[in-house]
Enzyme design. Structure first.
Site, PDB file in Angstrom:
ATOM      1  N   LYS A 278       0.837  -1.204   0.000  1.00 22.69           N
ATOM      2  CA  LYS A 278       0.000   0.000   0.000  1.00 22.69           C
ATOM      3  C   LYS A 278       0.871   1.253   0.000  1.00 22.69           C
ATOM      4  O   LYS A 278       0.579   2.230  -0.686  1.00 22.69           O
ATOM      5  CB  LYS A 278      -0.930   0.020   1.222  1.00 22.69           C
TER       6      LYS A 278
ATOM      7  N   LYS B  47      -3.746 -11.653  -8.009  1.00 22.73           N
ATOM      8  CA  LYS B  47      -5.094 -12.038  -7.582  1.00 22.73           C
ATOM      9  C   LYS B  47      -6.163 -11.090  -8.096  1.00 22.73           C
ATOM     10  O   LYS B  47      -5.872  -9.949  -8.453  1.00 22.73           O
ATOM     11  CB  LYS B  47      -5.145 -12.090  -6.052  1.00 22.73           C
TER      12      LYS B  47
ATOM     13  N   LYS C  52     -10.345  -5.525  -6.173  1.00 26.09           N
ATOM     14  CA  LYS C  52     -11.110  -4.402  -6.716  1.00 26.09           C
ATOM     15  C   LYS C  52     -10.234  -3.201  -7.037  1.00 26.09           C
ATOM     16  O   LYS C  52     -10.627  -2.347  -7.815  1.00 26.09           O
ATOM     17  CB  LYS C  52     -12.276  -4.009  -5.828  1.00 26.09           C
TER      18      LYS C  52
HETATM   19  P1  ADP Z   1      -9.839  -6.620  -2.418  1.00 26.18           P
HETATM   20  O1  ADP Z   1      -8.540  -7.345  -2.537  1.00 26.18           O
HETATM   21  O2  ADP Z   1     -10.637  -6.696  -3.643  1.00 26.18           O
HETATM   22  O3  ADP Z   1      -9.686  -5.223  -1.895  1.00 26.18           O
HETATM   23  P2  ADP Z   1     -10.542  -7.342   0.224  1.00 26.18           P
HETATM   24  O4  ADP Z   1      -9.115  -7.105   0.558  1.00 26.18           O
HETATM   25  O5  ADP Z   1     -11.559  -6.401   0.753  1.00 26.18           O
HETATM   26  O6  ADP Z   1     -10.680  -7.426  -1.345  1.00 26.18           O
HETATM   27  O7  ADP Z   1     -10.906  -8.821   0.649  1.00 26.18           O
HETATM   28  C1  ADP Z   1     -12.010  -9.251   1.376  1.00 26.18           C
HETATM   29  C2  ADP Z   1     -11.963 -10.747   1.580  1.00 26.18           C
HETATM   30  O8  ADP Z   1     -11.933 -11.404   0.314  1.00 26.18           O
HETATM   31  C3  ADP Z   1     -10.723 -11.259   2.331  1.00 26.18           C
HETATM   32  O9  ADP Z   1     -11.081 -12.361   3.120  1.00 26.18           O
HETATM   33  C4  ADP Z   1      -9.799 -11.682   1.245  1.00 26.18           C
HETATM   34  O10 ADP Z   1      -8.909 -12.689   1.669  1.00 26.18           O
HETATM   35  C5  ADP Z   1     -10.766 -12.222   0.212  1.00 26.18           C
HETATM   36  N1  ADP Z   1     -10.225 -12.068  -1.134  1.00 26.18           N
HETATM   37  C6  ADP Z   1     -10.073 -10.912  -1.842  1.00 26.18           C
HETATM   38  N2  ADP Z   1      -9.563 -11.152  -3.063  1.00 26.18           N
HETATM   39  C7  ADP Z   1      -9.392 -12.496  -3.143  1.00 26.18           C
HETATM   40  C8  ADP Z   1      -8.919 -13.384  -4.154  1.00 26.18           C
HETATM   41  N3  ADP Z   1      -8.546 -12.931  -5.337  1.00 26.18           N
HETATM   42  N4  ADP Z   1      -8.876 -14.708  -3.879  1.00 26.18           N
HETATM   43  C9  ADP Z   1      -9.281 -15.185  -2.685  1.00 26.18           C
HETATM   44  N5  ADP Z   1      -9.749 -14.413  -1.692  1.00 26.18           N
HETATM   45  C10 ADP Z   1      -9.804 -13.085  -1.898  1.00 26.18           C
END
Ligand code: ADP
Ligand code: TRP
Length: 332
Positions: free
Chosen positions: A112, A195, A198
């Site tokens: 970040k 991965k 968003k």
């Molecule tokens: P983002 O990465 O889109 O900002 P978050 O960090 O808010 O999403 O993640 C929320 C939940 O979703 C967490 O438990 C995270 O481990 C899971 N998560 C997010 N992206 C993935 C992914 N590509 N594969 C598996 N789990 C994910």
């Protein structure tokens, strides 16, 4: 004490397939059998400075998406993090024993800090102590999250252990990332790297609210090449990602068909992507329709938030009372 489960998702945009398979799918299974607390991490989302309108809108949207996916407020406690301010008191206690060096070494912090060099704030640095407070405010021992959260969970265990050691108690459990004994999930993105997330730019993530045309457009744009030239070769990462997505939403025989075609060097990526888009749309359509109807039902959403708040606060207040006592805050 009954095994408690906690997990949260930041309201920084719509939920995508990675959130669903990494987290929500397990929330749905767990709510049937355990004492679950699932929350919308709106305090955490302040690190990126949302406007008040965006903050409230996003919280409502994620709550609607939780419910549309099948989360049930009568089975799990579903709440908004900022409705439980006891979390912040525990955050403060953990911060007193969290060290600059260890916080700076967390990879999500380093990522970040690299991505937003003009906004490396203290909230970002202390993200793992707030996350530890979220989990330990309910003294939870299992945390359903995706693979990307493993290091944050390790930090939670560090803070729990440190507290226990300091006060010579076994008050806090040492929570673990949880996926029913299976490997933690990592859903790849469509841009060929890393991965699904968003904040990775348009086209990388498939959102649960995406309509058929958007899904198709995103998938057809995914990176491919002119195909394998050697039989039974290993697909490059971006093709493996497409297979991984197919594994999630398509029938076994469909995946097998395209895997065999790849091995035989006669795969047509255009056909594969068309099939993937179709299966993806079929998978998402019922949830998408529910999201649309629930997100405009303010009355229902505020009823659910209130129900969750009351239960979550009761649990949090008990922990804070006991922690204050352990630390030595006693009335004089
Ligand atoms: P983002 O990465 O889109 O900002 P978050 O960090 O808010 O999403 O993640 C929320 C939940 O979703 C967490 O438990 C995270 O481990 C899971 N998560 C997010 N992206 C993935 C992914 N590509 N594969 C598996 N789990 C994910
Ligand atoms: N850090 C998590 C994420 O980015 C969100 C989160 C905040 C969380 N507090 C939590 C997850 C407590 C599980 C438990 O996805």
């Amino acid at each position: 004490m009954k095994n408690k489960i906690v997990s949260g998702i930041r309201p920084t945009g719509n939920l995508h397939l990675g959130n669903y398979f990494g987290a929500l799918k397990n929330f749905l299974r767990l709510q049937e059998e355990s004492d679950c607390y699932f929350f919308i991490a709106d305090y955490h989302s302040l690190t990126t400075h949302p406007t008040p309108e965006n903050l409230q809108g996003n919280v409502k949207q994620v709550l609607a998406e939780f419910i549309a996916c099948g989360m049930d407020p009568d089975k799990a406690c579903i709440y908004v993090q900022s409705d439980v301010p006891e979390t912040i008191e525990l955050y403060l206690f953990f911060n007193m024993n969290a060290y600059l060096g260890e916080l700076q070494r967390v990879t999500t912090f380093k990522d970040k800090a690299r991505k937003q060099p003009d906004n490396v704030n203290a909230g970002l640095l202390t993200y793992p102590t707030l996350m530890a407070a979220d989990i330990l405010i309910h003294r939870a021992s299992k945390v359903p999250v995706g693979k990307d959260q493993e290091q944050n969970l390790e930090m939670t265990r560090t803070f729990a252990k440190r507290f226990n050691h300091m006060y010579n108690t076994e008050y806090f459990p040492e929570p673990v990332a949880y996926n029913f004994g299976e490997e933690l999930v990592k859903v790849p993105g469509l841009d060929g790297s890393g991965k699904m997330g968003k904040s990775e730019g348009f086209g990388n993530a498939i959102f649960l609210i995406d309509d058929e045309a958007t899904i198709k457009k995103k998938i057809m744009k995914a990176k491919t090449d002119s195909g394998p030239t050697e039989k039974n070769s290993t697909p490059p990462d971006y093709i493996q990602n497409l297979f991984a997505l197919m594994n999630i939403v398509s029938k076994e025989e469909t995946v097998k068909f395209f895997k065999d075609a790849f091995a035989d060097c006669n795969i047509r990526y255009g056909d594969m992507k068309k099939q993937l888009a179709e299966d993806m749309n079929e998978f998402i359509a019922p949830t998408r329709d529910k999201i649309l109807s629930i997100s405009s039902n303010d009355e229902l959403l505020s009823k659910i938030a209130k129900q969750g708040r009351d239960k979550a606060r009761e649990s949090a207040q008990q922990t804070i009372r006991e922690v204050r006592d352990i630390i030595g805050f006693k009335s004089i």
